[in-house]
Design a protein around this motif. Structure first.
Motif, PDB file in Angstrom:
ATOM      1  N   GLN A  55      -2.351 192.940  42.417  1.00 56.49           N
ATOM      2  CA  GLN A  55      -1.898 194.369  42.043  1.00 56.49           C
ATOM      3  C   GLN A  55      -0.253 194.208  42.525  1.00 56.49           C
ATOM      4  OE1 GLN A  55      -4.332 196.766  44.301  1.00 56.49           O
ATOM      5  NE2 GLN A  55      -5.562 197.213  42.556  1.00 56.49           N
ATOM      6  N   ARG A  56       0.380 193.307  43.213  1.00 51.52           N
ATOM      7  CA  ARG A  56       1.741 193.310  43.479  1.00 51.52           C
ATOM      8  C   ARG A  56       2.563 192.950  42.148  1.00 51.52           C
ATOM      9  NH1 ARG A  56       2.340 190.937  49.448  1.00 51.52           N
ATOM     10  NH2 ARG A  56       0.515 191.944  50.468  1.00 51.52           N
ATOM     11  N   ALA A  57       3.946 193.434  42.127  1.00 52.87           N
ATOM     12  CA  ALA A  57       4.584 192.961  40.857  1.00 52.87           C
ATOM     13  C   ALA A  57       4.881 191.601  40.953  1.00 52.87           C
ATOM     14  CB  ALA A  57       5.877 193.917  41.121  1.00 52.87           C
ATOM     15  N   GLY A  58       4.601 190.681  39.987  1.00 58.05           N
ATOM     16  CA  GLY A  58       4.855 189.467  39.770  1.00 58.05           C
ATOM     17  C   GLY A  58       5.621 189.176  38.296  1.00 58.05           C
ATOM     18  N   LYS A  59       6.225 188.098  38.290  1.00 62.43           N
ATOM     19  CA  LYS A  59       7.130 187.877  36.932  1.00 62.43           C
ATOM     20  C   LYS A  59       6.057 187.723  35.636  1.00 62.43           C
ATOM     21  CE  LYS A  59       9.343 184.786  39.294  1.00 62.43           C
ATOM     22  NZ  LYS A  59       9.158 185.032  40.406  1.00 62.43           N
ATOM     23  N   GLY A  60       4.899 186.814  36.000  1.00 58.64           N
ATOM     24  CA  GLY A  60       4.133 186.475  35.003  1.00 58.64           C
ATOM     25  C   GLY A  60       4.722 185.406  34.021  1.00 58.64           C
ATOM     26  N   LEU A  61       5.432 184.309  34.451  1.00 55.60           N
ATOM     27  CA  LEU A  61       6.186 183.534  33.597  1.00 55.60           C
ATOM     28  C   LEU A  61       4.974 182.465  33.176  1.00 55.60           C
ATOM     29  CD1 LEU A  61       9.363 182.751  35.987  1.00 55.60           C
ATOM     30  CD2 LEU A  61       9.215 183.611  33.651  1.00 55.60           C
ATOM     31  N   ARG A  62       4.090 182.144  34.000  1.00 58.26           N
ATOM     32  CA  ARG A  62       3.139 181.161  33.578  1.00 58.26           C
ATOM     33  C   ARG A  62       2.363 181.598  32.578  1.00 58.26           C
ATOM     34  NH1 ARG A  62       4.452 181.524  38.668  1.00 58.26           N
ATOM     35  NH2 ARG A  62       5.113 179.792  39.727  1.00 58.26           N
ATOM     36  N   PRO A  63       1.668 182.668  32.609  1.00 57.12           N
ATOM     37  CA  PRO A  63       1.017 183.152  31.332  1.00 57.12           C
ATOM     38  C   PRO A  63       1.787 183.728  30.067  1.00 57.12           C
ATOM     39  CG  PRO A  63       0.370 184.619  33.132  1.00 57.12           C
ATOM     40  CD  PRO A  63       1.541 183.686  33.580  1.00 57.12           C
ATOM     41  N   ALA A  64       2.956 183.761  30.204  1.00 58.50           N
ATOM     42  CA  ALA A  64       4.056 183.996  29.063  1.00 58.50           C
ATOM     43  C   ALA A  64       4.220 182.663  28.392  1.00 58.50           C
ATOM     44  CB  ALA A  64       5.214 184.692  29.552  1.00 58.50           C
ATOM     45  N   LEU A  65       4.320 181.485  29.225  1.00 59.20           N
ATOM     46  CA  LEU A  65       4.342 180.275  28.511  1.00 59.20           C
ATOM     47  C   LEU A  65       3.504 179.881  27.765  1.00 59.20           C
ATOM     48  CD1 LEU A  65       6.286 178.236  31.426  1.00 59.20           C
ATOM     49  CD2 LEU A  65       7.320 178.830  29.403  1.00 59.20           C
ATOM     50  N   CYS A  66       2.251 180.136  28.295  1.00 56.53           N
ATOM     51  CA  CYS A  66       0.898 179.647  27.671  1.00 56.53           C
ATOM     52  C   CYS A  66       0.640 180.517  26.263  1.00 56.53           C
ATOM     53  CB  CYS A  66      -0.033 179.938  28.530  1.00 56.53           C
ATOM     54  SG  CYS A  66      -1.846 179.844  27.893  1.00 56.53           S
ATOM     55  N   LEU A  67       1.075 181.651  26.459  1.00 56.45           N
ATOM     56  CA  LEU A  67       0.674 182.699  25.077  1.00 56.45           C
ATOM     57  C   LEU A  67       2.045 182.198  24.121  1.00 56.45           C
ATOM     58  CD1 LEU A  67       0.154 186.346  26.631  1.00 56.45           C
ATOM     59  CD2 LEU A  67      -1.625 184.402  25.975  1.00 56.45           C
ATOM     60  N   LEU A  68       3.326 182.069  24.351  1.00 57.86           N
ATOM     61  CA  LEU A  68       4.080 181.793  23.796  1.00 57.86           C
ATOM     62  C   LEU A  68       4.160 180.348  22.737  1.00 57.86           C
ATOM     63  CD1 LEU A  68       7.757 182.702  25.027  1.00 57.86           C
ATOM     64  CD2 LEU A  68       6.475 183.371  22.814  1.00 57.86           C
ATOM     65  N   LEU A  69       3.629 179.418  23.681  1.00 58.46           N
ATOM     66  CA  LEU A  69       3.406 177.985  23.032  1.00 58.46           C
ATOM     67  C   LEU A  69       2.040 178.018  22.101  1.00 58.46           C
ATOM     68  CD1 LEU A  69       5.010 175.636  23.295  1.00 58.46           C
ATOM     69  CD2 LEU A  69       5.686 177.128  25.020  1.00 58.46           C
ATOM     70  N   CYS A  70       1.117 178.833  22.341  1.00 60.11           N
ATOM     71  CA  CYS A  70       0.010 179.074  21.394  1.00 60.11           C
ATOM     72  C   CYS A  70       0.421 179.770  20.113  1.00 60.11           C
ATOM     73  CB  CYS A  70      -0.976 180.014  22.214  1.00 60.11           C
ATOM     74  SG  CYS A  70      -2.198 180.307  20.960  1.00 60.11           S
ATOM     75  N   GLU A  71       1.346 180.529  20.342  1.00 59.26           N
ATOM     76  CA  GLU A  71       2.013 181.297  19.003  1.00 59.26           C
ATOM     77  C   GLU A  71       3.167 180.210  18.275  1.00 59.26           C
ATOM     78  OE1 GLU A  71       3.596 185.541  18.034  1.00 59.26           O
ATOM     79  OE2 GLU A  71       3.489 185.149  19.847  1.00 59.26           O
ATOM     80  N   GLN A 192       5.486 167.603  41.497  1.00 61.82           N
ATOM     81  CA  GLN A 192       4.087 167.754  41.625  1.00 61.82           C
ATOM     82  C   GLN A 192       3.618 169.122  42.276  1.00 61.82           C
ATOM     83  OE1 GLN A 192       3.273 163.586  43.701  1.00 61.82           O
ATOM     84  NE2 GLN A 192       1.693 164.267  42.893  1.00 61.82           N
ATOM     85  N   LYS A 193       4.337 169.640  43.096  1.00 62.76           N
ATOM     86  CA  LYS A 193       4.069 170.990  43.558  1.00 62.76           C
ATOM     87  C   LYS A 193       4.315 171.994  42.762  1.00 62.76           C
ATOM     88  CE  LYS A 193       5.486 174.187  47.275  1.00 62.76           C
ATOM     89  NZ  LYS A 193       6.033 174.725  48.258  1.00 62.76           N
ATOM     90  N   THR A 194       5.410 171.844  41.922  1.00 62.60           N
ATOM     91  CA  THR A 194       5.882 173.345  41.225  1.00 62.60           C
ATOM     92  C   THR A 194       5.857 172.979  39.779  1.00 62.60           C
ATOM     93  OG1 THR A 194       7.475 173.775  42.901  1.00 62.60           O
ATOM     94  CG2 THR A 194       7.721 174.669  40.860  1.00 62.60           C
ATOM     95  N   ALA A 195       6.206 171.997  39.131  1.00 58.50           N
ATOM     96  CA  ALA A 195       6.387 171.522  37.675  1.00 58.50           C
ATOM     97  C   ALA A 195       4.881 171.759  37.004  1.00 58.50           C
ATOM     98  CB  ALA A 195       7.141 170.443  37.532  1.00 58.50           C
ATOM     99  N   TRP A 196       4.007 171.020  37.699  1.00 65.18           N
ATOM    100  CA  TRP A 196       2.687 170.922  36.963  1.00 65.18           C
ATOM    101  C   TRP A 196       2.078 172.310  36.939  1.00 65.18           C
ATOM    102  CZ3 TRP A 196      -0.022 167.415  34.092  1.00 65.18           C
ATOM    103  CH2 TRP A 196       0.505 166.321  34.166  1.00 65.18           C
ATOM    104  N   TYR A 197       2.192 173.155  37.883  1.00 65.85           N
ATOM    105  CA  TYR A 197       1.344 174.457  37.617  1.00 65.85           C
ATOM    106  C   TYR A 197       2.324 175.574  37.206  1.00 65.85           C
ATOM    107  CZ  TYR A 197       2.615 177.647  41.495  1.00 65.85           C
ATOM    108  OH  TYR A 197       3.229 178.657  42.339  1.00 65.85           O
ATOM    109  N   THR A 198       3.611 175.524  37.097  1.00 59.96           N
ATOM    110  CA  THR A 198       4.556 176.594  36.746  1.00 59.96           C
ATOM    111  C   THR A 198       4.987 176.131  35.150  1.00 59.96           C
ATOM    112  OG1 THR A 198       5.423 176.859  38.706  1.00 59.96           O
ATOM    113  CG2 THR A 198       6.769 177.684  37.103  1.00 59.96           C
ATOM    114  N   CYS A 199       4.874 174.775  34.780  1.00 56.31           N
ATOM    115  CA  CYS A 199       5.415 174.670  33.425  1.00 56.31           C
ATOM    116  C   CYS A 199       4.747 173.907  32.797  1.00 56.31           C
ATOM    117  CB  CYS A 199       6.821 174.212  33.652  1.00 56.31           C
ATOM    118  SG  CYS A 199       8.177 175.016  34.436  1.00 56.31           S
ATOM    119  N   ILE A 200       4.361 172.620  33.114  1.00 57.76           N
ATOM    120  CA  ILE A 200       3.865 171.681  32.432  1.00 57.76           C
ATOM    121  C   ILE A 200       2.511 172.068  31.816  1.00 57.76           C
ATOM    122  CG2 ILE A 200       2.619 169.354  32.261  1.00 57.76           C
ATOM    123  CD1 ILE A 200       4.710 168.477  34.567  1.00 57.76           C
ATOM    124  N   THR A 201       1.373 172.513  32.761  1.00 60.16           N
ATOM    125  CA  THR A 201       0.185 172.980  32.595  1.00 60.16           C
ATOM    126  C   THR A 201       0.152 174.311  31.469  1.00 60.16           C
ATOM    127  OG1 THR A 201      -0.837 171.927  34.281  1.00 60.16           O
ATOM    128  CG2 THR A 201      -2.150 173.416  33.293  1.00 60.16           C
TER     129      THR A 201
END
Length: 354
Positions: A55-71, A192-201
């Motif tokens: 419920q806290r305000a987040g950026k939603g960058l990871r979902p955005a990457l996922c949806l955009l690349l799908c499109e 390993q810590k950031t790129a995989w879960y923030t961008c790669i995956t």
């Protein structure tokens, strides 16, 4: 008559508008899925705690990457919303555990969960969100079919292994009071810590659901590595000079926690030996042993030796590497609106102030 058409919105405004739109969709999916009531009062309390970080305000960058690349690859982003929501659940349970491991105080402008309810309760809430993540991914069998759902699960398994290994590297540096760390060590930890879960995956998931080939999907490993490094460096910089109201975490928290960042590595390699020894001594103290004067001293030395500026330049360099590789590897993909917005979004990774 003069042209009365409105001026096109700046790219940053387009990105923030898109992130807000994605957040609304993903939040709706999450809050429709997570349990909210239970007849047992203690489990009811757990359900309310589970809702705290989402419920806290987040950026939603990871979902955005996922949806955009799908499109980008011609897929229907609606088919990727459930997966994008699982990425957001992943982010939340990782943050709860990460805040405990780092002894952090603030997350998204509010006290961390363990500060509010104690460490045992917070760990259990993180575990609960972890379980809900896998449950949400199981729902993909109804949305994407079994074969595609198994591919998505495989991506989350690989991501999970990468993240815990990267986190262990960083925690070990602090636990072992290790200071013989160079930039290559830092970059490996970031990947390993950031790129995989923030961008790669997130990128790979969107591409897979969108119908990209194996070769196209694999290209996002290198793109995501550069982008993830750029993201983490910018996060390190904001931790030092950001606005706490926008950044949502305590400024200078990385110094308090003894984090080995690119800024710190540059400082230790740039200052004279007495200064370097003083910095290492301060950084080696436990969080509750550091006072504001010591934190300020380290921060002033970072500014004196342009260590923050150096990190910002590195962040921009890695961002440009990611953008150029994307343009080169996917010049065969139609230059549609989603493709342009993706490029604007990844620039936001470094231009952001929160």
């Amino acid at each position: 008559m003069p042209n009365s058409d409105p001026e096109p919105a700046p790219k940053k405004e387009l990105v923030t508008a898109y992130l807000k739109k994605v957040k609304t969709k993903v939040d709706a999916c999450i809050f429709d899925f997570l349990p909210t009531t239970h007849e047992h009062p203690d489990i009811q309390e757990l359900y309310q705690m589970i809702l705290d970080y989402p419920q806290r305000a987040g950026k939603g960058l990871r979902p955005a990457l996922c949806l955009l690349l799908c499109e980008v690859f011609g897929g229907d982003p609606k088919r990727a919303v459930n997966t994008a929501a699982a990425l957001e659940l992943l982010q939340n349970w990782l943050l709860i555990h990460d805040d405990i491991e780092d002894g952090s105080e603030l997350r998204r402008g509010e006290p961390c969960l363990h500060q509010k309810h104690g460490i045992p309760m917070a760990i259990n809430v993180g575990d609960a969100l972890h379980c809900k993540m896998w449950e949400m991914l199981y729902r993909n069998t109804e949305i994407l079919g079994e074969n595609l759902s198994l591919k998505i699960l495989s991506e989350f398994i690989q991501l999970s292994n990468q993240v815990v290994e990267g986190q262990h590297i960083e925690l070990s540096w602090v636990h072992n009071n290790q200071w013989d760390i160079d930039e290559d060590d830092y970059l490996r930890m970031c990947i390993q810590k950031t790129a995989w879960y923030t961008c790669i995956t997130p990128c790979r998931l969107g591409a897979i659901i969108g119908g990209a080939t194996v070769e196209e999907t694999d290209a996002f490993i290198e793109i995501g590595k550069s982008l993830g490094i750029a993201f983490q460096i910018q996060d390190d910089v904001l931790n030092l000079i950001g606005d706490v109201g926008r950044y949502g975490k305590e400024i200078g928290g990385d110094i308090s926690e003894g984090k080995r960042t690119l800024v710190l590595i540059h400082l230790i390699n740039s200052c004279n030996p007495p200064e370097a020894n003083a910095v290492i001594e301060i950084m080696s103290h436990n969080r509750d042993e550091k006072d504001e004067t010591e934190i300020h001293k380290v921060l002033q030395l970072m500014k004196k030796y342009n260590s923050i500026q150096y990190a910002q330049q590195c962040s921009t360099k890695f961002l440009m590497q990611a953008a150029e590789k994307f343009k080169q590897d996917f010049k065969h993909v139609p230059n549609n609106k989603a493709k342009q917005l993706f490029l604007s979004l990844i620039h936001f990774f470094v231009e952001r102030e929160y």
